[in-house]
Design an enzyme around this catalytic site. Sequence first.
Site, PDB file in Angstrom:
ATOM      1  N   VAL A 505       3.278   5.966   0.094  1.00  0.00           N
ATOM      2  CA  VAL A 505       2.067   6.600  -0.432  1.00  0.00           C
ATOM      3  C   VAL A 505       1.916   6.311  -1.921  1.00  0.00           C
ATOM      4  O   VAL A 505       0.821   5.977  -2.401  1.00  0.00           O
ATOM      5  CB  VAL A 505       2.101   8.119  -0.172  1.00  0.00           C
ATOM      6  CG1 VAL A 505       0.987   8.821  -0.941  1.00  0.00           C
ATOM      7  CG2 VAL A 505       1.980   8.413   1.322  1.00  0.00           C
ATOM      8  N   TRP A 508       1.138   2.642  -2.491  1.00  0.00           N
ATOM      9  CA  TRP A 508      -0.229   2.365  -2.046  1.00  0.00           C
ATOM     10  C   TRP A 508      -1.233   2.780  -3.110  1.00  0.00           C
ATOM     11  O   TRP A 508      -2.218   2.070  -3.362  1.00  0.00           O
ATOM     12  CB  TRP A 508      -0.512   3.109  -0.738  1.00  0.00           C
ATOM     13  CG  TRP A 508      -1.921   2.957  -0.277  1.00  0.00           C
ATOM     14  CD1 TRP A 508      -2.446   1.907   0.422  1.00  0.00           C
ATOM     15  CD2 TRP A 508      -2.997   3.861  -0.500  1.00  0.00           C
ATOM     16  NE1 TRP A 508      -3.784   2.106   0.648  1.00  0.00           N
ATOM     17  CE2 TRP A 508      -4.149   3.298   0.096  1.00  0.00           C
ATOM     18  CE3 TRP A 508      -3.105   5.094  -1.145  1.00  0.00           C
ATOM     19  CZ2 TRP A 508      -5.384   3.935   0.055  1.00  0.00           C
ATOM     20  CZ3 TRP A 508      -4.341   5.725  -1.186  1.00  0.00           C
ATOM     21  CH2 TRP A 508      -5.459   5.143  -0.588  1.00  0.00           C
ATOM     22  N   HIS A 509      -0.988   3.922  -3.762  1.00  0.00           N
ATOM     23  CA  HIS A 509      -1.916   4.361  -4.812  1.00  0.00           C
ATOM     24  C   HIS A 509      -1.946   3.358  -5.957  1.00  0.00           C
ATOM     25  O   HIS A 509      -3.014   2.969  -6.433  1.00  0.00           O
ATOM     26  CB  HIS A 509      -1.503   5.741  -5.347  1.00  0.00           C
ATOM     27  CG  HIS A 509      -2.016   6.880  -4.527  1.00  0.00           C
ATOM     28  ND1 HIS A 509      -1.303   7.411  -3.475  1.00  0.00           N
ATOM     29  CD2 HIS A 509      -3.169   7.593  -4.588  1.00  0.00           C
ATOM     30  CE1 HIS A 509      -1.995   8.405  -2.941  1.00  0.00           C
ATOM     31  NE2 HIS A 509      -3.135   8.522  -3.585  1.00  0.00           N
ATOM     32  N   ASP A 510      -0.780   2.985  -6.425  1.00  0.00           N
ATOM     33  CA  ASP A 510      -0.671   2.006  -7.511  1.00  0.00           C
ATOM     34  C   ASP A 510       0.808   1.719  -7.723  1.00  0.00           C
ATOM     35  O   ASP A 510       1.646   2.613  -7.551  1.00  0.00           O
ATOM     36  CB  ASP A 510      -1.293   2.543  -8.813  1.00  0.00           C
ATOM     37  CG  ASP A 510      -1.706   1.408  -9.754  1.00  0.00           C
ATOM     38  OD1 ASP A 510      -1.394   0.246  -9.444  1.00  0.00           O
ATOM     39  OD2 ASP A 510      -2.339   1.692 -10.779  1.00  0.00           O
TER      40      ASP A 510
END
Length: 625
Positions: A505, A508-510
């Site tokens: 997670v 995936w965000h950055d």
Amino acid sequence: MGVFSILGNVYDLDTLDTRFTVSSTTPYKTVIEARNDTTAASKERAAKWNSRPQSVSKWNTPEFYLYYVVFVLAVPYMFWIAYDASKTTHPNYRNYEPYLSPGWIPGRKIKDATDAQYRTFRNNIPYLAALLIFHPLLRKLYNLVIYRVNSGGQASRPTLEEADQRLNQRASFDFGFAIIYLLALHGVSAFKILGILYLNYQVATALPRKMVPVATWVFNIGILFANELGKGYKFRNIALFLWTFLSGGLIDESNSSLVNWGAWLDSYGGLMGRWEILFNITVLRLISFNLDYYWSLERRSYSPVELDPSSLSERDRISTPAQAKDFSFRNYIAYAIYAPLYLAGPIITFNDYISQLRYKPATLELSRTIRYGLRFALALLAMEIVLHYDYVQAIAKVSPRWADYTAAQLCLLSYFNLHLIWLKLLLPWRFFRLWSLVDGIDPPENMIRCVSNNWSTLAFWRSWHRSFYRWSLRYIYIPLGGSSFASARDAARSILTYVLVFTFVALWHDIQLRLLIWGWLIVFFMLPEMAAGSLFPKRRWESRPTTYRMLCCVGAVGNVLMMMTANLVGFAFGVDGLRTILAGIFEHFSGYVFLALACSILFVGVQVMFEIRESEIRRGINLKC
């Protein structure tokens, strides 16, 4: 209908998403059929939860009258503190004034639009609104001209041939519009995106079946890193690399036609040249397609003859594999680049998308869509008002001298910063979901609760970016074995599962260290709540419900503080910024006094949160968040 009645309908959970008021195993058509008896649906829904004795409402008790007084006094004062810290007379004002610009609210000539993500969305709202109207109308025109049918009409139970025709109509349009949409948004970079999509399709369909899951994860996580490191794979950089390789390391860029041609191509980057920062949401759809295809191969002989395909529950739409012919490249592109959900989601699985293309969801009702649109407009208005009066993001932008602020101001600036983060995510998600609803696809709602209506770390994760949470359950959490704390070994494996989920997670965000820290902090802060649930099981306190409620509330206050800490690190100030703010809060005795007062107010707020959930359960709704 009065104003309060209208607002009550607008803010009803059923308006937000029927998934919150109807079980995922119940076809929504049965709810529609039960409307002749206005109480039938709610009675059926409540039966599941009301087998135990119902709790008595506390809204009209002396305890809650005291809480109302606290709310009436505390909430306006909270806004005042943040507003006071944003005054032009504050010593730090001149430092962030360049980040402020004229506003539209009378008497407030300045507003805060320092956040690039929200500023991009806000500035493009008129164009997005035009697209929301134009896109569904263009689909109707397409169906009328190409297929000679009016897409607005549909039999209550279409035949299989009619359903296939509807899928073909919608998927063909989605595919064609996706190509045009990509070219308009990203220019020549659209071909880079289509290239990635083609490679992912080959991973799913060309590799041996047993290799598909591992290859899918390796490929897509690799794409996340490659996009970050390659900065969108500029054609000039690619040409420079090729020319350097071909010329043996000697290059004169000014005389290199290949490099100049690459730079010329880069100049045609469309409306959003930095496509790579928007591609993360597409990665989730690529994984969904591959794994849904992989799982469908084991169930090719499966045919749910007992189910009405035109009236599937949401769970059946997701779990029932699409037909073999549905996993075509056209449908894959139509799904991965479905215009209303392409930029920000919400996320819908491939199986669900195909099912909704075949059969129009019964949950799509004009009156609900209008109420949902009004709810979006009110959220947008709330965001604008806060930005005009509380310059919290501009203050944080300039890395101010936090010692210039009181402990109360530091706490409330941090608190409102979290609300702005919540709103800047909620607004695009709700707009794009509204566009999808108007177009005939019903994706999950991403935000259930206001950020101030969360007390549980576990429940917060379920209600924040809910479609991503559900995606993570289906494609990561459950395949890894879920969680169990029956033994020490199971607990250790479960914690590892959570760490793996939140590591993905965060990445995936950055790809940033502070987001990895955020993900790991979330897992770390889950542990006390899990431990408390084991040490203080509710069944042992059945004879003392009030004591148990108060005990839970104390723990919930600690949870709220930990969640605020984790999200301020991940999405606002980072570790160093948070450390500086905390030092400012505890520098003087007044900071401790304010923190004690803040915890007392949080205690009151959590009690109200508890009762909101109990009220929902009395209606037969248990969202577990």
